[in-house]
Design an enzyme around this catalytic site. Structure first.
Site, PDB file in Angstrom:
ATOM      1  N   TYR A  98       3.066   8.007  -0.376  1.00  0.00           N
ATOM      2  CA  TYR A  98       2.230   7.187   0.509  1.00  0.00           C
ATOM      3  C   TYR A  98       1.045   6.661  -0.293  1.00  0.00           C
ATOM      4  CZ  TYR A  98      -1.245   5.993   4.055  1.00  0.00           C
ATOM      5  OH  TYR A  98      -2.199   5.342   4.787  1.00  0.00           O
ATOM      6  N   HIS A  99       0.738   5.378  -0.130  1.00  0.00           N
ATOM      7  CA  HIS A  99      -0.287   4.703  -0.932  1.00  0.00           C
ATOM      8  C   HIS A  99      -1.622   4.700  -0.192  1.00  0.00           C
ATOM      9  CE1 HIS A  99      -2.143   2.027  -3.734  1.00  0.00           C
ATOM     10  NE2 HIS A  99      -1.010   1.684  -4.320  1.00  0.00           N
ATOM     11  N   GLY A 100      -2.614   5.436  -0.721  1.00  0.00           N
ATOM     12  CA  GLY A 100      -3.957   5.409  -0.159  1.00  0.00           C
ATOM     13  C   GLY A 100      -4.677   4.126  -0.528  1.00  0.00           C
ATOM     14  N   GLU A 104       0.288  -1.536   2.011  1.00  0.00           N
ATOM     15  CA  GLU A 104       0.033  -0.271   2.697  1.00  0.00           C
ATOM     16  C   GLU A 104      -1.373   0.238   2.381  1.00  0.00           C
ATOM     17  OE1 GLU A 104       3.277   2.810   3.290  1.00  0.00           O
ATOM     18  OE2 GLU A 104       2.120   3.746   1.672  1.00  0.00           O
ATOM     19  N   SER A 140       5.575   3.565  -4.752  1.00  0.00           N
ATOM     20  CA  SER A 140       5.119   3.485  -3.369  1.00  0.00           C
ATOM     21  C   SER A 140       5.720   2.224  -2.763  1.00  0.00           C
ATOM     22  CB  SER A 140       3.596   3.421  -3.281  1.00  0.00           C
ATOM     23  OG  SER A 140       3.195   3.149  -1.954  1.00  0.00           O
TER      24      SER A 140
END
Length: 331
Positions: free
Chosen positions: A116-118, A189, A183
């Site tokens: 998951y890409h912050g 995202e 990602s």
């Protein structure tokens, strides 16, 4: 006499005005300091990236001399160690960074890591550093193309194996026995996922890569990554339009808060020749969603994430369910 009194009055008025001005600016500075800091702290990551580039350039410039002195076969190995120590130290000191499920990283075979890409993927930097130091494996990564136009990025991408990424190049990297992190949501995202929802659209590239290379997929999620850094959601429509036109992340980033960060690796999803790219994408999406639901409080709380540096509430792991519209709710 009246002239003397008038002069004194004027001086008193000037002193009062000066005092009010000083007091006003002090009050304004005190009021705006937290706001200013939240936008300046992300600059620390930029400084660390350029420190990384400087270290690598020093090694590049003195490569022949150092190789003669130390008789190393791979001079970049020492440079990578120094860089990894730098990032691992920052992750430990600033976020108390930890990894659970490190045993899922294979010792000498290939695997595709889907994460998951912050807003800023600082967790990925910490993760790569720790895996390099404790598993002695370098993780290749796929980055957005705009990064390769940033001064200093070329040496980082060359030494740390960061690539723009096509299906063919990614598949080749995996077939050579390497680890690769992707990602699927990417910058989109990072900029527009506000509640840890996966924003993959219909991207199937990673699934095609895994099927072609015949490798397992390891889902990865970092707890509180969006509490550490956040993208400004005000003016979302404008940022969306600008991104659609340019593919460049215009939404400002703020944060840099020293929240607790813990990366969770899920059980590997083995290669299955019977799965289509669409079916594999769905399977990985579900696995990563479950990982988020299990480990992340939603909506996130910066205050609670800061407290978790010293104390974890027994009620933290609430049961969260991923609904059809990609929003989470408490069961």
């Amino acid at each position: 006499m009246w002239e003397y009194v008038a002069n004194i009055t004027i001086r008193i008025e000037n002193i009062i005005v000066e005092y009010i001005d000083i007091d006003y600016y002090r009050w304004l500075t005190w009021l705006l300091a937290p706001l200013i800091l939240t936008f300046l702290l992300p600059g620390i990551i930029i400084i660390l990236l350029y420190m990384t580039a400087i270290i690598l350039y020093i090694y590049k410039w003195h490569r022949v001399r150092l190789k003669t002195a130390y008789e190393e076969q791979d001079l970049w190995q020492t440079a990578r160690n120094i860089v990894a120590i730098l990032w691992d130290a920052h992750g430990f000191l600033w976020h108390g960074f930890e990894i659970t499920g490190l045993e899922y990283i294979p010792k000498d075979s290939a695997a595709l890591i889907i994460y998951y890409h912050g807003a800023i993927p600082v967790d990925l930097y910490y993760f790569i550093a720790k895996v390099f130091l404790f598993r002695n494996r370098l993780i290749h990564t796929v980055a957005d193309r705009f990064l390769f136009n940033i001064p200093g990025w070329k040496i980082i991408s060359e030494v740390l194996k960061v690539i723009p990424g096509t299906v063919q190049t990614c598949s080749t990297i995996l077939k050579e026995g390497n680890l690769l992190a992707i990602s699927p949501g990417g910058v989109y995202e990072a900029q527009f996922s506000t509640s840890y929802e996966l924003m993959w659209k219909k991207r199937l590239g990673f699934a095609k890569v895994a099927i072609d290379a015949k490798v397992p997929i390891i889902p990865m999620f970092t707890e509180n990554v969006r509490e550490a850094f956040r993208a400004v959601s005000l003016g979302r429509r404008i940022w969306l339009k600008l991104y659609a036109w340019t593919k460049f992340p215009f939404a400002p980033i703020y944060g840099g808060f020293p929240v607790k960060m813990r990366t969770h690796l899920g059980a590997p999803i083995p290669y299955d020749e019977n799965l289509t790219p669409e079916e594999l994408q769905t399977k990985v999406h579900q696995a990563l969603s479950e990982l988020i639901a299990k480990h992340q409080r939603i909506p996130g709380s910066i205050t609670q994430s800061l407290i978790e540096r010293v104390y974890v509430s027994p009620n933290k792991n609430l049961k969260l369910i991923n609904s059809d519209d990609n929003e989470f709710h408490i069961a």
